[in-house]
Structures are given as structure tokens and as C-alpha cells.
Design a protein around this motif. Sequence first.
Motif, PDB file in Angstrom:
ATOM      1  N   ILE A   1       2.288  49.772   4.208  1.00 51.87           N
ATOM      2  CA  ILE A   1       2.008  50.961   5.020  1.00 51.87           C
ATOM      3  C   ILE A   1       1.896  50.538   6.475  1.00 51.87           C
ATOM      4  O   ILE A   1       1.110  49.655   6.819  1.00 51.87           O
ATOM      5  CB  ILE A   1       0.712  51.655   4.552  1.00 51.87           C
ATOM      6  N   GLY A   2       2.684  51.163   7.325  1.00 49.65           N
ATOM      7  CA  GLY A   2       2.672  50.858   8.755  1.00 49.65           C
ATOM      8  C   GLY A   2       2.000  51.958   9.548  1.00 49.65           C
ATOM      9  O   GLY A   2       2.155  53.143   9.246  1.00 49.65           O
ATOM     10  N   VAL A   3       1.245  51.561  10.578  1.00 46.58           N
ATOM     11  CA  VAL A   3       0.558  52.502  11.468  1.00 46.58           C
ATOM     12  C   VAL A   3       0.923  52.143  12.899  1.00 46.58           C
ATOM     13  O   VAL A   3       0.896  50.971  13.277  1.00 46.58           O
ATOM     14  CB  VAL A   3      -0.974  52.461  11.277  1.00 46.58           C
ATOM     15  N   ALA A   4       1.272  53.147  13.700  1.00 47.17           N
ATOM     16  CA  ALA A   4       1.639  52.905  15.096  1.00 47.17           C
ATOM     17  C   ALA A   4       1.428  54.173  15.899  1.00 47.17           C
ATOM     18  O   ALA A   4       1.331  55.281  15.349  1.00 47.17           O
ATOM     19  CB  ALA A   4       3.095  52.446  15.206  1.00 47.17           C
TER      20      ALA A   4
ATOM     21  N   GLU B   1       5.591  49.101  18.156  1.00 50.08           N
ATOM     22  CA  GLU B   1       4.669  48.070  17.675  1.00 50.08           C
ATOM     23  C   GLU B   1       3.894  48.616  16.474  1.00 50.08           C
ATOM     24  O   GLU B   1       3.049  49.509  16.619  1.00 50.08           O
ATOM     25  CB  GLU B   1       3.716  47.646  18.795  1.00 50.08           C
ATOM     26  N   TRP B   2       4.178  48.060  15.290  1.00 50.88           N
ATOM     27  CA  TRP B   2       3.591  48.536  14.049  1.00 50.88           C
ATOM     28  C   TRP B   2       2.578  47.534  13.522  1.00 50.88           C
ATOM     29  O   TRP B   2       2.744  46.324  13.682  1.00 50.88           O
ATOM     30  CB  TRP B   2       4.674  48.763  12.991  1.00 50.88           C
TER      31      TRP B   2
ATOM     32  N   VAL C   1      -4.938  49.495  15.998  1.00 47.76           N
ATOM     33  CA  VAL C   1      -3.740  49.849  16.754  1.00 47.76           C
ATOM     34  C   VAL C   1      -4.108  49.856  18.236  1.00 47.76           C
ATOM     35  O   VAL C   1      -5.138  50.426  18.626  1.00 47.76           O
ATOM     36  CB  VAL C   1      -3.189  51.226  16.335  1.00 47.76           C
ATOM     37  N   GLY C   2      -3.308  49.213  19.046  1.00 44.26           N
ATOM     38  CA  GLY C   2      -3.556  49.184  20.480  1.00 44.26           C
ATOM     39  C   GLY C   2      -2.854  50.322  21.198  1.00 44.26           C
ATOM     40  O   GLY C   2      -1.744  50.720  20.837  1.00 44.26           O
ATOM     41  N   TRP C   3      -3.521  50.856  22.220  1.00 44.58           N
ATOM     42  CA  TRP C   3      -2.955  51.948  23.024  1.00 44.58           C
ATOM     43  C   TRP C   3      -3.492  51.846  24.440  1.00 44.58           C
ATOM     44  O   TRP C   3      -4.692  51.643  24.645  1.00 44.58           O
ATOM     45  CB  TRP C   3      -3.323  53.302  22.412  1.00 44.58           C
ATOM     46  N   GLN C   4      -2.611  51.968  25.422  1.00 44.08           N
ATOM     47  CA  GLN C   4      -3.020  51.882  26.820  1.00 44.08           C
ATOM     48  C   GLN C   4      -3.116  53.283  27.399  1.00 44.08           C
ATOM     49  O   GLN C   4      -2.106  53.972  27.558  1.00 44.08           O
ATOM     50  CB  GLN C   4      -2.039  51.044  27.634  1.00 44.08           C
ATOM     51  N   PRO C   5      -4.319  53.749  27.737  1.00 42.90           N
ATOM     52  CA  PRO C   5      -4.471  55.088  28.324  1.00 42.90           C
ATOM     53  C   PRO C   5      -3.752  55.185  29.658  1.00 42.90           C
ATOM     54  O   PRO C   5      -3.594  54.197  30.373  1.00 42.90           O
ATOM     55  CB  PRO C   5      -5.992  55.232  28.483  1.00 42.90           C
TER      56      PRO C   5
END
Length: 342
Positions: A140-143, A149-150, A165-169
Motif C-alpha cells: 500500500i502506497g501513500v503520497a 514520492e511514495w 509522508v512529507g509535505w512542504q507548505p
Amino acid sequence: MAHTTAAPSSSALGAITAPLRALWQVPGRKLAAMLESRTPRTDNLQLTQRNVYILPTRPGWMLAITLLVMLVGSINYQLNLGYMLTFLIAGAAVVGIHVCHGTLRGLTLKVKPPQPCFAGSSARLEVVLISDRPSARYGIGVAVARHSEWAHVDVLPQDSTTVEVGWQPPARGRHHLPTLTLETRYPLGTFRVWAVWRPAATVLVYPQPEAHPPPLPAGSPRQGQTAAAMPASTGEFDGVRAYRRGDPLKAVVWKRVAQAVARGSADLVSRDSASSGQHELWLDWQHTGTQDTELRASRLTAWVQLADRLGLNYGLRLPGHQIAPGQGAAHRLTCLEALALC
């Protein structure tokens, strides 16, 4: 003389399929936007047949074409073994559809409240996958939606797994978490099953601290003190100031140095008996030395962190908002939140 025909290269195939991919981009984006608009924001999501989607992958289309060729050849030459092999592979593909779709169907998704971060850095999103099925779920992949980038995880039977999961605001302030995509291609890779999730949680983004801010402003007289008592040099307030070369060791405030070291800093401060108890530090939006809004917020953020490392009492003045002087982690977070939302 024999002639051989070279197989088409991958670049040639890419040039042939490029118009088809470009033709699909616009409706594909519209379809993705429609799916997102139909998905309400929630921090807890149960995946069912209504919000799990499935389509063949490129290998899946190639398998379908191969099976069609095999079936036509078996019919043309009346090959019983050809029939058996064709329907055996087709049956495995049909079973793969059920297994692939069931890998996501029935999952429960939860998102943990994210910690605040500074602008320019990545926010860490923690997603919890909960399964009540007696069998495991694999691959199972989450992105973040429309990102490549998974993070892939497996969920054990009747267990839960946390994936980060990384995310840049985009900027400082308070932002909704981005749309997340979950997918799996288990077990054969011939079908892609995915789901779209829009968390309702928000993340607070502090201004990015200025890399090389000017010195802290001079302290202002406390209520009841006269302006003549102002220190001649900047940075002297509340009985302490930044360490200067030549200061005696007995003048160093070791207690505050120990507090700074505990916070990961090595800033030294010295005792200033002349101004002790007479001045207080105010970090003022109107007195940052610049008119740029974002630079003001960035500079004040750097000053807040510096004053906190030095263990000083400091207050914050913003347009329409004022925070009384204080110190400590809670006071620092209050000031940073005010700067993020100003």
C-alpha cells in the motif's frame, strides 16, 4: 545479403505515444479535480466500494492484448493447450482484480494532528492505516496527490500501521493538509487501485527565521522609568546583555547559559547591573528596520528564538495585537503562532 530490421527504440516509442499522453492530460486533470471536489474533508475515512477506484495499468493493457492474440491464435489453429493457457492466465488476472481491490477496501484511515513547522521546511504527516481483516494487506502506497514520492507499507492482520509522508507548505499561516492518495498494484501489477482522501486537519506554519538578523533591539524603560535610563548600547535589558570579549567570568549568568545549552545553543550572556530591573525588551513590528511584510515576520521570528535562547523576558507587538513580556517555551510558541497568523 540478409537485411535485419532494428527494433524501435524507447525514444521512438515515447515520441509515438507522446501525443496520446498529451491528449489524456487535460481530461485526466479534470477527472482528478472532480474526484477531489466530491470528497469531503475528514480526519477519519473508511474505504468502501464507493470511494475506491480501479483501472488497468500499462502492463495490464499489454496483458489484455497478449491474451487476445493468444485466443485468436488458438481459435485459428484449434490449439487445446492454447485455450487452456489463455484462460488460465485470464483467470489469474480476474482473481488479481479481486485481490487488488480488496487490499484497500475496508481500510480505516486516520491522520494525527501535525506539529507546527517553519516556512521552507517540510511538515511531517502521520497517517494511520487500520485493518480489521484476518489477512494481511501488502504493497500500500501513500503520497501527496500529484507527487511522485511514495511511502509503501504493509498492514498486518487486524493491526494498524503508521506511515509518514512529507509535505512542504506553501507559506506561513494555517493551512489545510494536502489531498492524499493511496494506491496498490498488488499482486500482479496489472491493475491500479487508488483512493483520494482530503484530511480536515490543519498545520500551523511559522515564518522562516532570518538567517543573519541584526542584533536585538534596545530595551525600553519599564513603566515609571525615564527615557534617560536607557542603555547606551543595544541589547542591554532586564539586567543582562550579550557577552562581550573582556567581560569577567563572574559577570556571566551561568544559569541562563545552562538553559541555553539545554536548548542546543551556546550563547553567553553577562550581567548588566546598571540596567537591572529598569528595562524590558519589546519586539515591535514597526521597529524592525524594514517595510517588507515577510521580512518583518522573518526577523521577528529570529529575534524571538534568540531571546528565548538567552532566557530573556520579552514582549511582542504586532498590528492590532500585543503579547505581554514573558519567557519560556509556552511564551515562545505563543509569539510564533501570533507571527504565523499576523
